[in-house]
Design an enzyme around this catalytic site. Structure first.
Site, mmCIF file in Angstrom:
data_model
loop_
_atom_site.group_PDB
_atom_site.id
_atom_site.type_symbol
_atom_site.label_atom_id
_atom_site.label_comp_id
_atom_site.label_asym_id
_atom_site.label_seq_id
_atom_site.Cartn_x
_atom_site.Cartn_y
_atom_site.Cartn_z
ATOM 1 C CD GLU A 1 37.223 -39.142 -9.958
ATOM 2 O OE1 GLU A 1 36.670 -38.164 -9.728
ATOM 3 O OE2 GLU A 1 38.209 -39.611 -9.681
ATOM 4 C CB CYS B 1 32.016 -33.570 -13.448
ATOM 5 S SG CYS B 1 33.938 -33.737 -13.941
HETATM 6 P P1 NAD Z 1 24.992 -41.439 -15.349
HETATM 7 O O1 NAD Z 1 25.139 -41.684 -13.866
HETATM 8 O O2 NAD Z 1 23.835 -41.425 -16.160
HETATM 9 O O3 NAD Z 1 25.807 -42.656 -16.198
HETATM 10 C C1 NAD Z 1 27.096 -42.787 -15.997
HETATM 11 C C2 NAD Z 1 27.313 -44.319 -16.476
HETATM 12 O O4 NAD Z 1 27.073 -45.177 -15.153
HETATM 13 C C3 NAD Z 1 26.977 -44.730 -17.707
HETATM 14 O O5 NAD Z 1 27.722 -45.606 -18.518
HETATM 15 C C4 NAD Z 1 25.811 -45.708 -17.130
HETATM 16 O O6 NAD Z 1 25.480 -46.707 -18.150
HETATM 17 C C5 NAD Z 1 26.282 -46.109 -15.789
HETATM 18 N N1 NAD Z 1 25.311 -46.657 -14.748
HETATM 19 C C6 NAD Z 1 24.318 -46.073 -14.580
HETATM 20 N N2 NAD Z 1 23.563 -46.457 -13.580
HETATM 21 C C7 NAD Z 1 24.469 -47.488 -13.213
HETATM 22 C C8 NAD Z 1 24.335 -48.724 -12.016
HETATM 23 N N3 NAD Z 1 23.002 -48.659 -11.200
HETATM 24 N N4 NAD Z 1 25.275 -49.612 -12.166
HETATM 25 C C9 NAD Z 1 26.050 -49.459 -12.782
HETATM 26 N N5 NAD Z 1 26.376 -48.575 -13.935
HETATM 27 C C10 NAD Z 1 25.469 -47.683 -13.937
HETATM 28 O O7 NAD Z 1 25.881 -40.124 -15.712
HETATM 29 P P2 NAD Z 1 25.751 -39.262 -17.225
HETATM 30 O O8 NAD Z 1 24.434 -38.511 -17.276
HETATM 31 O O9 NAD Z 1 26.515 -40.071 -18.426
HETATM 32 O O10 NAD Z 1 27.027 -38.206 -16.787
HETATM 33 C C11 NAD Z 1 26.641 -37.092 -16.334
HETATM 34 C C12 NAD Z 1 27.053 -37.068 -14.861
HETATM 35 O O11 NAD Z 1 28.552 -37.450 -14.596
HETATM 36 C C13 NAD Z 1 27.282 -35.759 -14.234
HETATM 37 O O12 NAD Z 1 26.358 -35.913 -12.758
HETATM 38 C C14 NAD Z 1 28.469 -35.411 -13.826
HETATM 39 O O13 NAD Z 1 28.989 -34.380 -12.773
HETATM 40 C C15 NAD Z 1 29.352 -36.793 -13.675
HETATM 41 N N6 NAD Z 1 30.764 -36.715 -13.909
HETATM 42 C C16 NAD Z 1 31.681 -36.632 -13.240
HETATM 43 C C17 NAD Z 1 32.740 -36.692 -13.486
HETATM 44 C C18 NAD Z 1 34.018 -36.675 -12.193
HETATM 45 O O14 NAD Z 1 35.234 -37.072 -12.618
HETATM 46 N N7 NAD Z 1 33.601 -36.447 -10.824
HETATM 47 C C19 NAD Z 1 33.397 -36.655 -14.589
HETATM 48 C C20 NAD Z 1 32.475 -36.735 -15.482
HETATM 49 C C21 NAD Z 1 30.974 -36.639 -15.289
#
Ligand code: NAD
Length: 509
Positions: free
Chosen positions: A263, A297
């Protein structure tokens, strides 16, 4: 200065502690992780992050618990989720406090996030009696062909900061009734919310006598997430976050033939047709573009407006933007809280400067609202920028309240512009023309996982499946038949005749 009055960091710390106490959660004080608040931009507590040994222990425990939990009848598994929903009702305010403190959400949106958790619990309890398989017509006499659904294993949930609790509950409530166990790696930006959720579920586990380890929380950053991604004991990695993160996670899980449910980021647009009810449109646009300070998102990032109504709409929008109350998210009059961090503000500024270099015109907002008592807090006026074309910066997701306005002349042009971005999460059209509305929803219309009519791009209900296409990752969570991602199916052929007949009329022996 701006006149924004904020609670002190000390007051927020005390409020967070009180909410955690009421929930019954202890803060594992230590090193490795900091709880911070975007309300003042300051540090709250130091927390212990999960190390290698703790991660290993949690994975082994969740796997062992799965072997027990999977044999518990699904309606009994539903009783655990029903109890969680009851506790969420009791502690709605406490969890909302923590969401506001750690994610900066305004009060009504924080309460709404917890309401969404309660709703998915209700949904999952019903689902626990509806994990249906199909019976399929067999081509052979005396045979029954059926599909059965079985628990999958341990689900690794990796979640983002902006829905620090609801995304966990979408996954966990459904995974638990499906017979899976869960290991959760929340965002490193929202550890307190996750401690409270974990504690409420642990209380529900005790109350109904479920196995202790059906849920394990692992606090930490990306390195902990990577352990879940690579560990073969995790049958499904459900990862919510940026497209950058999904690009790393997807191939790594696939390389070990694990399943992933991604997601990821969105770049959501609304088409405003000449027949649109502009009162409705302005309300829908402002909520979708500005709600959660542009950090959903599903936030509306592109407005594709018919040339005939563009000037009128822009005038009404900029007037609405000028009146937006920005400030303390605990103040019930506030509509725009802080950005999550100073870096998020920098990224918004960078996008604004790029789009202006590319010929865009700033129509409203964009200025930082500095607060003397909180120099690290990132309050900003939501911005509207008029652009002539979809340049690279417009095609990217900038996770901030930044709305681009494009104009169109023909409906086909509007659809082409709409779909010409890498992401495919949410979309909407405001129109009174039924033909246009239906074309927007048709196969040749919006290419997104969510397509709405006369309503904005954000604020989905839990009953439908949630997720998007293309760079948004393709996953579906929450309602409808998203539960199938959390189970494995088996096709069963049962011969109740007295002779063996082979399919496709094959004759053998
Ligand atoms: P982010 O990608 O920085 O982090 C999200 C999560 O992924 C965190 O828990 C982080 O520690 C983990 N993570 C990061 N890199 C990783 C890796 N290589 N391996 C495993 N885990 C890893 O995102 P954010 O800044 O917390 O959130 C904002 C983003 O999330 C925006 O792009 C938003 O659109 C998206 N988002 C999408 C949805 C959806 O349902 N489509 C919902 C909420 C947020």
């Amino acid at each position: 200065m701006t006149g924004i009055v904020l609670p002190t960091t000390d007051a927020l710390r005390t409020r967070a502690r009180a909410a955690l106490d009421r929930v019954g959660a202890a803060v594992p004080e230590g090193g490795g992780l900091s709880a911070r608040t975007p309300v003042t931009g300051e540090y709250l507590f130091g927390l212990a992050a999960a190390g290698h040994a703790e991660t290993e222990e949690a994975l082994a425990a969740a796997r062992a618990a799965f072997l027990d939990w999977r044999t518990t009848p699904a309606p009994r598994r539903g009783e655990l989720v029903r109890r969680l929903g009851e506790l969420l009702r009791v502690h709605q305010e406490d969890l909302a406090d923590l969401i506001t403190i750690e994610a900066g959400k305004i009060r009504s949106e924080a309460l709404g996030e917890v309401q969404e958790m309660i709703d998915i619990c209700d949904f999952a309890v019903g689902l626990s009696r509806q994990l249906y398989g199909r019976t399929i017509a067999s081509e052979r006499p005396g045979h029954r062909l059926a599909e059965t659904w079985h628990p999958l294993g341990v689900v690794g949930v990796i979640s983002a900061f902006n829905f620090p609790a609801a995304v966990w509950s979408w996954n966990t409530a459904v995974a638990l009734v499906c017979g899976d166990t869960v290991v959760w790696k929340p965002s490193e930006l929202t550890p307190l919310v996750s401690l409270a959720c974990d504690r409420l579920l642990a209380r529900a586990v005790d109350d109904v006598g479920a196995p202790r380890d059906v849920h394990r929380l692992l606090l930490g950053g990306r390195a902990v997430g990577e352990r879940l991604v690579d560990d073969p004991r995790i049958a499904l990695v459900s990862a919510t976050g940026s497209t950058r993160m999904g690009r790393e996670v997807g191939p790594r899980v696939a390389a070990r033939f694990g399943r992933s449910l991604l997601e990821l980021g969105g770049n959501n647009a609304a088409v405003i047709a000449p027949s649109a009810d502009l009162d409705l449109a302005v309300q829908g646009i402002v909520f979708s573009a500005v709600g959660t300070a542009g950090q959903r998102c599903t936030t509306l990032r592109r407005l594709i407006v018919h040339r005939d109504v563009a000037d009128t709409l822009v005038e009404r929008l900029t007037a609405a933007y000028q009146k937006l109350p920005i400030g303390d998210p605990f103040d019930r009059a506030t509509l725009v809280g802080p950005l999550i961090s100073a870096q998020a503000l920098e990224r918004m500024r960078g996008a604004l400067s790029r789009v202006r270099d590319e010929g865009g015109t700033l129509l409203a907002g964009g200025a930082r609202r500095a607060v003397e008592t909180a120099p690290h807090a990132a309050y900003v006026e939501p911005a509207v920028v008029r652009v002539d074309q979809q340049t690279d910066v417009v095609r990217e997701e900038t996770f901030a309240p930044l709305l681009y306005v494009l104009t169109y002349d023909t409906f086909d042009e509007a659809i082409a512009l709409h779909n010409d971005v890498p992401q495919g999460l949410s979309s909407s059209i405001f129109t009174r023309d039924q033909q246009e509305a239906e074309r927007f929803l048709s196969t040749e219309g919006s290419d997104c996982g969510i397509a709405n009519v006369n309503i904005g791009t954000s604020g989905a209900e839990i009953g439908g499946a949630f997720g998007g296409e293309k760079d948004t990752g393709g996953g579906r969570e929450s309602g409808s038949d998203a539960w199938r991602s959390y189970m494995r199916s088996a096709t069963n052929t049962i011969n109740y005749a007295s002779r063996l007949s082979l399919a496709q009329n094959v004759s053998f022996l």
